[in-house]
Design a protein around this motif. Sequence first.
Motif, PDB file in Angstrom:
ATOM      1  N   UNK A 225     -26.689  -3.141   1.329  1.00 38.97           N
ATOM      2  CA  UNK A 225     -25.495  -3.420   2.117  1.00 38.97           C
ATOM      3  C   UNK A 225     -24.509  -2.265   1.988  1.00 38.97           C
ATOM      4  N   UNK A 226     -24.362  -1.727   0.790  1.00 36.80           N
ATOM      5  CA  UNK A 226     -23.409  -0.646   0.565  1.00 36.80           C
ATOM      6  C   UNK A 226     -23.768   0.588   1.373  1.00 36.80           C
ATOM      7  N   UNK A 227     -25.069   0.784   1.623  1.00 40.10           N
ATOM      8  CA  UNK A 227     -25.496   1.913   2.448  1.00 40.10           C
ATOM      9  C   UNK A 227     -25.013   1.769   3.883  1.00 40.10           C
ATOM     10  N   UNK A 228     -24.709   0.545   4.282  1.00 42.53           N
ATOM     11  CA  UNK A 228     -24.320   0.287   5.672  1.00 42.53           C
ATOM     12  C   UNK A 228     -22.818   0.055   5.816  1.00 42.53           C
ATOM     13  N   UNK A 229     -22.041   0.758   5.022  1.00 41.35           N
ATOM     14  CA  UNK A 229     -20.583   0.686   5.114  1.00 41.35           C
ATOM     15  C   UNK A 229     -20.043   2.087   5.363  1.00 41.35           C
ATOM     16  N   UNK A 230     -19.369   2.273   6.482  1.00 41.07           N
ATOM     17  CA  UNK A 230     -18.715   3.549   6.782  1.00 41.07           C
ATOM     18  C   UNK A 230     -17.278   3.484   6.281  1.00 41.07           C
ATOM     19  N   UNK A 231     -16.801   4.610   5.737  1.00 45.64           N
ATOM     20  CA  UNK A 231     -15.478   4.630   5.112  1.00 45.64           C
ATOM     21  C   UNK A 231     -14.617   5.718   5.735  1.00 45.64           C
ATOM     22  N   UNK A 232     -13.329   5.446   5.821  1.00 47.50           N
ATOM     23  CA  UNK A 232     -12.418   6.445   6.369  1.00 47.50           C
ATOM     24  C   UNK A 232     -10.975   6.124   6.039  1.00 47.50           C
ATOM     25  N   UNK A 233     -10.081   6.973   6.520  1.00 45.50           N
ATOM     26  CA  UNK A 233      -8.660   6.824   6.252  1.00 45.50           C
ATOM     27  C   UNK A 233      -7.871   7.115   7.528  1.00 45.50           C
ATOM     28  N   UNK A 234      -7.525   6.079   8.264  1.00 46.14           N
ATOM     29  CA  UNK A 234      -6.622   6.269   9.393  1.00 46.14           C
ATOM     30  C   UNK A 234      -5.226   6.534   8.831  1.00 46.14           C
ATOM     31  N   UNK A 235      -4.461   7.505   9.377  1.00 45.49           N
ATOM     32  CA  UNK A 235      -3.149   7.832   8.809  1.00 45.49           C
ATOM     33  C   UNK A 235      -2.103   6.761   9.072  1.00 45.49           C
ATOM     34  N   UNK A 236      -1.969   5.844   8.113  1.00 41.60           N
ATOM     35  CA  UNK A 236      -0.995   4.765   8.240  1.00 41.60           C
ATOM     36  C   UNK A 236      -0.395   4.471   6.874  1.00 41.60           C
ATOM     37  N   UNK A 237       0.918   4.346   6.821  1.00 40.03           N
ATOM     38  CA  UNK A 237       1.645   4.137   5.564  1.00 40.03           C
ATOM     39  C   UNK A 237       2.502   2.885   5.654  1.00 40.03           C
ATOM     40  N   UNK A 238       2.484   2.096   4.586  1.00 42.41           N
ATOM     41  CA  UNK A 238       3.429   1.003   4.425  1.00 42.41           C
ATOM     42  C   UNK A 238       4.466   1.411   3.390  1.00 42.41           C
ATOM     43  N   UNK A 239       5.728   1.056   3.644  1.00 45.17           N
ATOM     44  CA  UNK A 239       6.786   1.550   2.767  1.00 45.17           C
ATOM     45  C   UNK A 239       8.017   0.650   2.831  1.00 45.17           C
ATOM     46  N   UNK A 240       8.908   0.852   1.874  1.00 45.06           N
ATOM     47  CA  UNK A 240      10.236   0.243   1.916  1.00 45.06           C
ATOM     48  C   UNK A 240      11.165   1.231   2.602  1.00 45.06           C
ATOM     49  N   UNK A 241      11.921   0.767   3.577  1.00 39.73           N
ATOM     50  CA  UNK A 241      12.876   1.612   4.287  1.00 39.73           C
ATOM     51  C   UNK A 241      14.294   1.176   3.927  1.00 39.73           C
ATOM     52  N   UNK A 242      15.146   2.161   3.676  1.00 37.97           N
ATOM     53  CA  UNK A 242      16.549   1.888   3.371  1.00 37.97           C
ATOM     54  C   UNK A 242      17.441   2.291   4.535  1.00 37.97           C
ATOM     55  N   UNK A 243      18.509   1.537   4.728  1.00 38.57           N
ATOM     56  CA  UNK A 243      19.577   1.910   5.651  1.00 38.57           C
ATOM     57  C   UNK A 243      20.793   2.284   4.819  1.00 38.57           C
ATOM     58  N   UNK A 244      21.030   3.582   4.580  1.00 39.74           N
ATOM     59  CA  UNK A 244      22.131   4.007   3.709  1.00 39.74           C
ATOM     60  C   UNK A 244      23.518   3.695   4.260  1.00 39.74           C
ATOM     61  N   UNK A 245      23.612   3.206   5.473  1.00 41.45           N
ATOM     62  CA  UNK A 245      24.907   2.824   6.021  1.00 41.45           C
ATOM     63  C   UNK A 245      25.320   1.416   5.569  1.00 41.45           C
ATOM     64  N   UNK A 246      24.421   0.746   4.853  1.00 43.06           N
ATOM     65  CA  UNK A 246      24.695  -0.597   4.335  1.00 43.06           C
ATOM     66  C   UNK A 246      24.761  -0.521   2.809  1.00 43.06           C
ATOM     67  N   UNK A 247      25.834  -1.030   2.214  1.00 47.59           N
ATOM     68  CA  UNK A 247      25.964  -1.060   0.752  1.00 47.59           C
ATOM     69  C   UNK A 247      24.982  -2.061   0.164  1.00 47.59           C
ATOM     70  N   UNK A 248      24.449  -1.822  -1.026  1.00 45.51           N
ATOM     71  CA  UNK A 248      24.689  -0.692  -1.927  1.00 45.51           C
ATOM     72  C   UNK A 248      23.728   0.477  -1.703  1.00 45.51           C
ATOM     73  N   UNK A 249      23.015   0.450  -0.574  1.00 44.77           N
ATOM     74  CA  UNK A 249      21.982   1.462  -0.343  1.00 44.77           C
ATOM     75  C   UNK A 249      22.570   2.812   0.063  1.00 44.77           C
TER      76      UNK A 249
END
Length: 575
Positions: free
Chosen positions: A312-336
């Motif tokens: 089964x492992x032989x039949x698995x293709x692997x890759x990396x699509x460029x996608x990121x998950x992250x925390x985003x800050x809005x510095x216009x809002x305190x305390x950020x």
Amino acid sequence: MRHVPPVLTRVAALGGAALLTVSIAAACGPSGDDNSSSATGGKVDAASCQGGTLYVLNQKDITHLDPARLYTSGGGNIPSLLFRTLTTRNRAGGAEGAKVVPDLATNTGVASDNAQTWTYTLKDNLKFSDGTPITSKDIKYGIERSFAPELPGGAPYLRDWLQDAEDYPGVYKAPGGIKAIETPDAKTIVFHLRKPEGDFPFLASATQFSPVPQKKDTGAKYENDPVSSGPYQVESYQKNKKLVLTRNKNWNRATDKERLACPDQIEVTSGLDAAVINQRLSTSAGKDANAVTTDTDLGPAELARLGNDPELEKRVAKGHFPFLYYIAFNPKVKPFDDPLVRQAISYAVSRTSVINAVGGTALADPATTFLPAQKSMGYQPYDYFPAGKGGNPTKAKALLAQAGHPNGLTIPLTYTSDSNDGMGPGVATAVQDALKKAGITVKPDGRESDAFYEVTGQPKTEPGMMLFGWGADWPSGFPFLQPIFDGRQIPPQGNYNLAQLDDPAINAEFDAIAKITDPEQAAKRYGALDAKIGKEALTVPLYSTKDLALYGKNVKNAFVSDWTGVYDVSMLSVK
């Protein structure tokens, strides 16, 4: 408008069927393995791979069969079987698949006027499926019709990039066309841009750059009987059920080195359940031995078997699509607005807990940079706020005390309540638990996706801290960084620059890199820019996704590129 996050929807393996849905339009980590061989043999070539039927088992149907209405880059996947473009992606696994190469054109474009003018020359002997020659006017017309409001859905870059094209209403209302696109002869097409755009060869791989014969254009009905320029043509189509493709006899293999086009026929079945798809591919009985999927990742049962089932492992293709998950800050809002608070949160986060929440290391790589770990993107490693595997609450508490919060503080976290990926409740809980150890109390603010994007997309209503995700329309630093950090990219609605960063020096650097036509040189500059922005702690990168997909036992040449994150159907062959 770039990829509207989330392009990917991942369900944690611990909480049900793990799947990966990739929008055929346009996550990373180290460049993926080539994986260009399978259990039935090694690499194939055009002389030895012809014949048979390839079956594609999918959950969702292709959105449209009109090239103007497809949001793609690199030629798409199923669409690349029907529609060729000026350029396309290199057909290879891993990092090699992130390179742009010629398709209908003889090269990736000749730049002049500091990359503000791009000229392409078509190859000889190009024909549509009806036997008529493909000319530069057909490509110009195909682009111009994509501006028509009757044909929504395509990538809108050209409206921004072409000279005096922002108000063009489309070829049906203004048949005179776009003056910024010239066709001095049948084989030459020239694009005049508002400003330098070194990434234009990547954009020229979008399906909007497919030729469309004007005499065969039937407007919104064109997708009922599209004229093919690729190796296959539509034999029959039942929406949300089945698409059957057969060979385009007027396609010339000598003009197309980027598609093997091995099977005689390709049948795409839609509307299947993810668990059913994985079960059928895993068993590989009958026709399913010649099957793949382009929108379903491994399920929990298959993931559990990997390592214990070599076949089964032989039949698995692997890759990396460029996608990121992250925390985003809005510095216009305190305390950020206080960099020390943002740094404290960066130290406190546990990426291990986050990755466990989305299914484990088989599905995700920890990220400390905003740019994905891909050479074509310009990746430069950095970790300015090292949290280790489980977070660094001691360092976080010290920074909070320095910021005037010795007893901790309470902050909101906005996320999508109806998703199970890096923007959903699982990751929100992991972040909440980690920050609690540093004395930070998180108040969860879960919203359904529509409401989430409405409030986060408007600078006036944007919260202070959010879970977000971003994917690139093509594998370069431009579509990954500019929409997020260019101060001129802050519209009143549909904003993705959540930090609302407007730094003249950073804006100027984006303009300077845009003049560079050498992808490697541009990548280095984007990497340096990412490293510079990263010091401001405007985001907390969490993880990038991995792509794992199963294929039938008779399928050969199954690989995943760093451009698409899914199989390249045009390169597959079957017994």
